[in-house]
Design a protein around this motif. Structure first.
Motif, PDB file in Angstrom:
ATOM      1  N   UNK A   1      36.909 -19.874  11.490  1.00  0.00           N
ATOM      2  CA  UNK A   1      36.747 -21.204  12.113  1.00  0.00           C
ATOM      3  C   UNK A   1      35.351 -21.428  12.700  1.00  0.00           C
ATOM      4  N   UNK A   2      34.435 -20.486  12.460  1.00  0.00           N
ATOM      5  CA  UNK A   2      33.108 -20.596  13.084  1.00  0.00           C
ATOM      6  C   UNK A   2      32.342 -21.829  12.573  1.00  0.00           C
TER       7      UNK A   2
ATOM      8  N   UNK B   1      27.502 -16.942   7.494  1.00  0.00           N
ATOM      9  CA  UNK B   1      28.734 -16.426   8.129  1.00  0.00           C
ATOM     10  C   UNK B   1      29.534 -15.585   7.126  1.00  0.00           C
ATOM     11  N   UNK B   2      29.468 -15.960   5.858  1.00  0.00           N
ATOM     12  CA  UNK B   2      30.108 -15.123   4.818  1.00  0.00           C
ATOM     13  C   UNK B   2      29.438 -13.747   4.775  1.00  0.00           C
ATOM     14  N   UNK B   3      28.091 -13.741   4.809  1.00  0.00           N
ATOM     15  CA  UNK B   3      27.352 -12.464   4.741  1.00  0.00           C
ATOM     16  C   UNK B   3      27.676 -11.610   5.973  1.00  0.00           C
ATOM     17  N   UNK B   4      27.724 -12.248   7.143  1.00  0.00           N
ATOM     18  CA  UNK B   4      28.060 -11.537   8.385  1.00  0.00           C
ATOM     19  C   UNK B   4      29.478 -10.961   8.290  1.00  0.00           C
TER      20      UNK B   4
ATOM     21  N   UNK C   1      32.076 -29.181  14.895  1.00  0.00           N
ATOM     22  CA  UNK C   1      32.959 -30.081  15.655  1.00  0.00           C
ATOM     23  C   UNK C   1      33.305 -29.593  17.053  1.00  0.00           C
ATOM     24  N   UNK C   2      32.853 -28.392  17.437  1.00  0.00           N
ATOM     25  CA  UNK C   2      33.202 -27.840  18.749  1.00  0.00           C
ATOM     26  C   UNK C   2      34.548 -27.130  18.702  1.00  0.00           C
ATOM     27  N   UNK C   3      34.989 -26.663  19.848  1.00  0.00           N
ATOM     28  CA  UNK C   3      36.268 -25.941  19.921  1.00  0.00           C
ATOM     29  C   UNK C   3      36.032 -24.441  19.983  1.00  0.00           C
ATOM     30  N   UNK C   4      37.095 -23.729  20.290  1.00  0.00           N
ATOM     31  CA  UNK C   4      37.034 -22.275  20.429  1.00  0.00           C
ATOM     32  C   UNK C   4      37.347 -21.638  19.075  1.00  0.00           C
TER      33      UNK C   4
END
Ligand SMILES: [Fe+2]
Length: 195
Positions: free
Chosen positions: A73-74, A33-36, A80-83
């Motif tokens: 927050x990804x 996610x850091x690379x993205x 843990x779920x959530x938006x």
């Protein structure tokens, strides 16, 4: 009611790229996610610089910060779920105190208002840039959404939502191209670097 046009207030501070990256660490962001996020920010900064050169009033570091923070927050939501957009926007507001940066995070998956590129340049650029980056590689909207459909399109409802988002991304691309006077698919984003 749509949000007010995005205007930065000089009293709102803007974190540097390394400050955003420290937030990634503090929120245990996964390496992919850091690379993205790095790649998305390079695309967003390139588009912002094109706008700046065209004389459109934009604040490049604010756009960069929003793009770097868009998936803050990804990792949490995977565990843990959530938006992740809503959670990420709340965290970004807390961390930066800057509602313009948080707005780009909040709406990066889908822009729920009229896609006016002039009024809402920052959130539209963050959302569009995210969709031009598959994992950490530059791609076309068609390939990106083809991949999303294969990986996530498990039900008809999800497939429909992916198709809707794809159609919106095409509109965002068109609106941004009209505003900037460039073909965003002809742009290699090779020299994209963080400011
Ligand atoms: Fe995201």
């Amino acid at each position: 009611m749509p949000p007010l046009p995005v205007k930065s207030d000089p009293s709102w501070s803007v974190p540097t790229a390394s400050e955003c990256m420290q937030h990634w660490e503090d929120y245990n962001m996964l390496d992919n996610i850091k690379a993205h996020s790095t790649q998305v920010a390079k695309v967003a900064v390139t588009i912002a610089l094109i706008a700046e050169h065209a004389g459109i009033p934009v604040h490049v570091p604010t756009i960069q910060a929003s793009a770097l923070m868009h998936d803050i927050a990804k990792t949490y939501s995977i565990l843990h779920g959530g938006n992740h957009s809503q959670l990420g926007a709340a965290w970004t507001m807390h961390l930066t105190g800057n509602p313009v940066i948080a707005m780009g995070v909040l709406h990066h998956v889908f822009w729920p208002f009229e896609p006016d590129a002039d009024k809402y340049f920052l959130p539209l650029v963050v959302s569009y840039s995210d969709k031009r980056v598959m994992h950490d590689n530059l791609t076309s909207l068609k390939k990106r959404f083809g991949d999303l459909s294969v990986r996530y399109g498990k039900t008809e409802k999800i497939k429909q939502r992916i198709q809707q988002t794809y159609e919106q991304a095409l509109v965002l691309e068109q609106r941004l191209e009209n505003l900037l006077g460039v073909d965003l698919n002809a742009c290699s984003f090779d020299s994209g670097r963080l400011v």
